[in-house]
Design an enzyme around this catalytic site. Structure first.
Site, PDB file in Angstrom:
ATOM      1  N   HIS A 111      81.632 113.045  27.455  1.00  0.00           N
ATOM      2  CA  HIS A 111      81.650 113.267  28.903  1.00  0.00           C
ATOM      3  C   HIS A 111      82.438 114.537  29.194  1.00  0.00           C
ATOM      4  O   HIS A 111      83.528 114.732  28.665  1.00  0.00           O
ATOM      5  CB  HIS A 111      82.313 112.098  29.636  1.00  0.00           C
ATOM      6  CG  HIS A 111      82.383 112.337  31.128  1.00  0.00           C
ATOM      7  ND1 HIS A 111      81.300 112.127  31.962  1.00  0.00           N
ATOM      8  CD2 HIS A 111      83.375 112.823  31.912  1.00  0.00           C
ATOM      9  CE1 HIS A 111      81.637 112.455  33.197  1.00  0.00           C
ATOM     10  NE2 HIS A 111      82.888 112.886  33.193  1.00  0.00           N
ATOM     11  N   ASP A 154      81.432 101.919  41.150  1.00  0.00           N
ATOM     12  CA  ASP A 154      81.772 103.346  41.100  1.00  0.00           C
ATOM     13  C   ASP A 154      80.886 104.168  42.016  1.00  0.00           C
ATOM     14  O   ASP A 154      81.367 105.056  42.719  1.00  0.00           O
ATOM     15  CB  ASP A 154      81.690 103.889  39.672  1.00  0.00           C
ATOM     16  CG  ASP A 154      81.982 105.385  39.653  1.00  0.00           C
ATOM     17  OD1 ASP A 154      83.101 105.759  40.024  1.00  0.00           O
ATOM     18  OD2 ASP A 154      81.081 106.163  39.313  1.00  0.00           O
ATOM     19  N   ARG A 170      84.688 108.204  48.569  1.00  0.00           N
ATOM     20  CA  ARG A 170      85.742 109.205  48.313  1.00  0.00           C
ATOM     21  C   ARG A 170      85.269 110.589  48.740  1.00  0.00           C
ATOM     22  O   ARG A 170      86.041 111.391  49.264  1.00  0.00           O
ATOM     23  CB  ARG A 170      86.103 109.223  46.826  1.00  0.00           C
ATOM     24  CG  ARG A 170      86.954 108.030  46.390  1.00  0.00           C
ATOM     25  CD  ARG A 170      86.992 107.901  44.880  1.00  0.00           C
ATOM     26  NE  ARG A 170      87.460 109.120  44.253  1.00  0.00           N
ATOM     27  CZ  ARG A 170      87.097 109.537  43.038  1.00  0.00           C
ATOM     28  NH1 ARG A 170      86.242 108.826  42.324  1.00  0.00           N
ATOM     29  NH2 ARG A 170      87.575 110.656  42.541  1.00  0.00           N
ATOM     30  N   SER A 191      86.954 106.231  37.733  1.00  0.00           N
ATOM     31  CA  SER A 191      85.545 106.525  37.997  1.00  0.00           C
ATOM     32  C   SER A 191      84.836 106.924  36.705  1.00  0.00           C
ATOM     33  O   SER A 191      83.804 106.355  36.341  1.00  0.00           O
ATOM     34  CB  SER A 191      85.430 107.650  39.028  1.00  0.00           C
ATOM     35  OG  SER A 191      84.083 108.065  39.168  1.00  0.00           O
ATOM     36  N   LYS A 251      82.311 104.147  34.173  1.00  0.00           N
ATOM     37  CA  LYS A 251      80.913 104.473  33.858  1.00  0.00           C
ATOM     38  C   LYS A 251      80.702 104.593  32.353  1.00  0.00           C
ATOM     39  O   LYS A 251      79.746 104.078  31.798  1.00  0.00           O
ATOM     40  CB  LYS A 251      80.520 105.807  34.502  1.00  0.00           C
ATOM     41  CG  LYS A 251      80.268 105.737  35.994  1.00  0.00           C
ATOM     42  CD  LYS A 251      79.575 107.003  36.477  1.00  0.00           C
ATOM     43  CE  LYS A 251      80.433 108.241  36.351  1.00  0.00           C
ATOM     44  NZ  LYS A 251      81.068 108.676  37.582  1.00  0.00           N
TER      45      LYS A 251
END
Length: 422
Positions: free
Chosen positions: A83, A162, A169, A184, A188
């Site tokens: 990620h 999320d 947000r 967050s 995920k």
């Protein structure tokens, strides 16, 4: 019995919330029993008061468990995932996924779309004619067996809390909160059920966390959260002051990906791809030099197989833009900086990205750069070419790109890889 107001008030006043409080709030909000206003108030209280480790773990776990979680333990092969916290010209997922998959690792790369100055992996892939990013869980599972790599959108059932919290947000000024970012991302990623997770945490002008100390803190928290959930997690802290590679956009970044997979490509893109692949392979228990499969064509074979599996045609030419405009150097000198955030902004303004979720992007829009910091340019030399289907947007973008590139007398390049946190 606790109410939403009690929980909001407790956090507002700086008290620690229990695991039960946090999971109740997340579940009630996901189910629609707690209002947007109430969860927005909690997010703002967290923004100002922060969360300690117990609360952060509870929030991440509650979000992770808000939907289905995937498990690939029955595939009979190791799984690894990456990620990135987002950057400009950050096409690394594209060459990295087939590269790691070419070593027999399953790579379930569930990716996102671009927003603001950062590009989206799914937007780039959709520039390939026919390529599909919306797959069912059964399709993802089949593709992880063969060819081994998949880059697609997360299924709706993964961490639904999320999606709901992030959208909230976005419109309430609570995006850049360390605990909210960490929970967050990790909710995920942990829902994907991977054995090994490598995080590319960016720092610098084009990064979400521009301050290196803050980026490091975020990386440490995410590594801790991953390990607390039994996932072998490593974070690589990398510089994002200058765009990665020489392309920013959609089809144009796929083009550069193909250069990397063919054994060439820009040095920075190759360095980061190989570094992240090395950590993913090590996590998967494979001792190999990933540069080998870039050189011998095995990564390219895995890419072609992945594109074909996702209904794309690896042999069809990528779409080309109708209009181009080149920005030239005003002075002779050494390029001393190229503000990644500004270059990203110039790219989305000509159609490569989006201002709000759901806005369409142009496959052909983007920027090709001709110089990077450290290169000498002469007045009149091309610095970058803008591509679009909407030429009326050139003027603003060209000005932003011109202002993003500074020249001077000398430049010393910082290291791309700042640190590794494991």
């Amino acid at each position: 019995m606790h109410t939403a107001v009690d929980i909001i008030t407790a956090k507002r006043n700086g008290h620690q919330l229990t695991t039960q409080h946090i999971s109740w709030m997340v579940n009630a909000y996901t189910a629609g029993d707690v209002s947007d206003e109430q969860f927005a108030a909690l997010a703002m209280a967290i923004y100002f008061q922060g969360l300690n480790d117990d609360e952060l773990l509870a929030l991440t776990t509650a979000m992770l468990n808000s939907g289905t979680t995937l498990s690939f333990s029955d595939l009979g092969k190791p799984t690894a995932d990456k990620h990135s916290t987002g950057g400009v010209g950050d096409k690394i997922t594209l060459p990295l996924t087939p590269l790691v998959a070419s070593y027999g690792v399953a790579v379930p790369q569930l990716s996102g779309r671009g927003l603001g100055h950062t590009g989206g992996t799914l937007d780039k892939l959709e520039a390939i004619p026919g390529f599909r990013v919306d797959l069912t869980e059964a399709q993802i599972r089949a593709q992880l067996l063969d060819p081994g790599g998949v880059i697609c959108a997360p299924t709706a059932q993964l961490a639904p809390a999320d999606k709901k919290i992030y959208a909230l947000r976005d419109v309430t000024g609570t995006v850049d909160s360390m605990p909210l970012i960490a929970s967050s991302i990790m909710s995920k990623k942990l829902a994907e059920g991977t054995d090994t997770l490598v995080l590319d945490v960016k720092t610098g002008t084009g990064a979400f966390m521009q301050d290196e100390a803050q980026a490091r803190q975020l990386a440490q928290k995410m590594v801790w959260l991953g390990q607390a959930h039994g996932v072998n997690t490593t974070a690589v802290l990398t510089r994002m002051d200058t765009p990665l590679g020489y392309t920013v956009g959609n089809a144009i970044e796929v083009e550069e990906t193909l250069e990397v997979l063919a054994g060439g490509g820009p040095a920075d893109v190759v360095e980061l791809t190989v570094t992240l692949a090395q950590h993913m392979l090590t996590g998967a228990g494979i001792d190999a030099d990933p540069a080998d499969h870039l050189a011998n064509g095995k990564a390219m074979d895995a890419w072609r197989a992945m594109v074909t599996a996702q209904y794309g045609d690896p042999d069809v030419p990528l779409p080309t833009p109708s209009h181009s405009h080149t920005v030239v150097a005003e002075h002779t000198g050494v390029v001393t900086s190229m503000d990644a955030r500004a270059v990203g902004e110039a790219a989305w303004r000509i159609g490569a990205g989006r201002q709000y979720q759901g806005q369409a992007v142009q496959a052909t829009a983007g920027i090709r750069l001709y110089a990077k910091p450290g290169d000498t340019v002469h007045a009149g030399d091309p610095l970058g070419t803008l591509y679009t289907e909407t030429p009326e947007r050139f003027e603003t973008s060209a000005q932003i790109l011109q202002n993003a590139i500074q020249t001077g007398q000398a430049f010393t390049a910082p290291r791309l890889i700042v640190d590794v946190i494991s």
